[in-house]
Design a protein around this motif. Sequence first.
Motif, PDB file in Angstrom:
ATOM      1  N   ALA A  48       0.834  -1.209   0.000  1.00 54.06           N
ATOM      2  CA  ALA A  48       0.000   0.000   0.000  1.00 54.06           C
ATOM      3  C   ALA A  48       0.866   1.256   0.000  1.00 54.06           C
ATOM      4  CB  ALA A  48      -0.935  -0.005   1.213  1.00 54.06           C
ATOM      5  N   LEU A  49       1.938   1.258   0.781  1.00 54.56           N
ATOM      6  CA  LEU A  49       2.839   2.413   0.790  1.00 54.56           C
ATOM      7  C   LEU A  49       3.508   2.613  -0.566  1.00 54.56           C
ATOM      8  CD1 LEU A  49       4.461   2.016   4.315  1.00 54.56           C
ATOM      9  CD2 LEU A  49       2.896   3.819   3.564  1.00 54.56           C
ATOM     10  N   ALA A  50       3.859   1.522  -1.231  1.00 55.34           N
ATOM     11  CA  ALA A  50       4.455   1.634  -2.573  1.00 55.34           C
ATOM     12  C   ALA A  50       3.452   2.228  -3.554  1.00 55.34           C
ATOM     13  CB  ALA A  50       4.926   0.262  -3.049  1.00 55.34           C
ATOM     14  N   LEU A  51       2.191   1.832  -3.456  1.00 57.74           N
ATOM     15  CA  LEU A  51       1.165   2.406  -4.330  1.00 57.74           C
ATOM     16  C   LEU A  51       0.975   3.892  -4.051  1.00 57.74           C
ATOM     17  CD1 LEU A  51      -1.388  -0.511  -4.234  1.00 57.74           C
ATOM     18  CD2 LEU A  51      -0.112   0.261  -6.229  1.00 57.74           C
ATOM     19  N   LEU A  52       0.977   4.267  -2.771  1.00 49.44           N
ATOM     20  CA  LEU A  52       0.866   5.688  -2.431  1.00 49.44           C
ATOM     21  C   LEU A  52       2.052   6.474  -2.981  1.00 49.44           C
ATOM     22  CD1 LEU A  52      -0.371   5.353   1.262  1.00 49.44           C
ATOM     23  CD2 LEU A  52      -1.723   6.056  -0.718  1.00 49.44           C
ATOM     24  N   ALA A  53       3.241   5.932  -2.834  1.00 55.52           N
ATOM     25  CA  ALA A  53       4.431   6.602  -3.369  1.00 55.52           C
ATOM     26  C   ALA A  53       4.363   6.688  -4.888  1.00 55.52           C
ATOM     27  CB  ALA A  53       5.696   5.851  -2.936  1.00 55.52           C
ATOM     28  N   GLY A  54       3.863   5.638  -5.534  1.00 51.38           N
ATOM     29  CA  GLY A  54       3.716   5.654  -6.985  1.00 51.38           C
ATOM     30  C   GLY A  54       2.731   6.718  -7.440  1.00 51.38           C
ATOM     31  N   GLY A  55       1.620   6.857  -6.721  1.00 48.94           N
ATOM     32  CA  GLY A  55       0.643   7.886  -7.063  1.00 48.94           C
ATOM     33  C   GLY A  55       1.212   9.285  -6.932  1.00 48.94           C
TER      34      GLY A  55
END
Length: 134
Positions: free
Chosen positions: A49-56
């Motif tokens: 989830a943190l990786a997705l947030l960083a990607g966004g």
Amino acid sequence: MPSNQTPPNDPLPPSRGKIAERLLPGGTEPDPRFTLANERTFLAWIRTALALLAGGIAIEAFTSDLFLEPVRKSLAVLLLLLGMLLSAGAAGRWIRVERSMRNKTPLPLPLIVPLLAGAGALAAAVVLVFILWR
């Protein structure tokens, strides 16, 4: 022990606290190894989830020259929403698995897996199309 004395009562197991009693009612305490494995799985979902947030955030901040603004914003919002949903889903899954282990019932299906796979594939397809289009 003299016959006029009663044997000591077995002590009650220590309480995990009111919050634990409310979240995890009934059942028996599972083997700590399984509880810790469930916690590690939860943390793996949170890392994703943190990786997705960083990607966004990265899509919105660093790709203005690659994507048209509506596409960039849509892709960033998709990744951010997916990260939020995955965080909430990870917490829900952790508690459902913990309850299942305590009550010795089958483990629940991970419903966040198809959501993550579908949204991840959609985001990857959008990026691929725009990279090939340029």
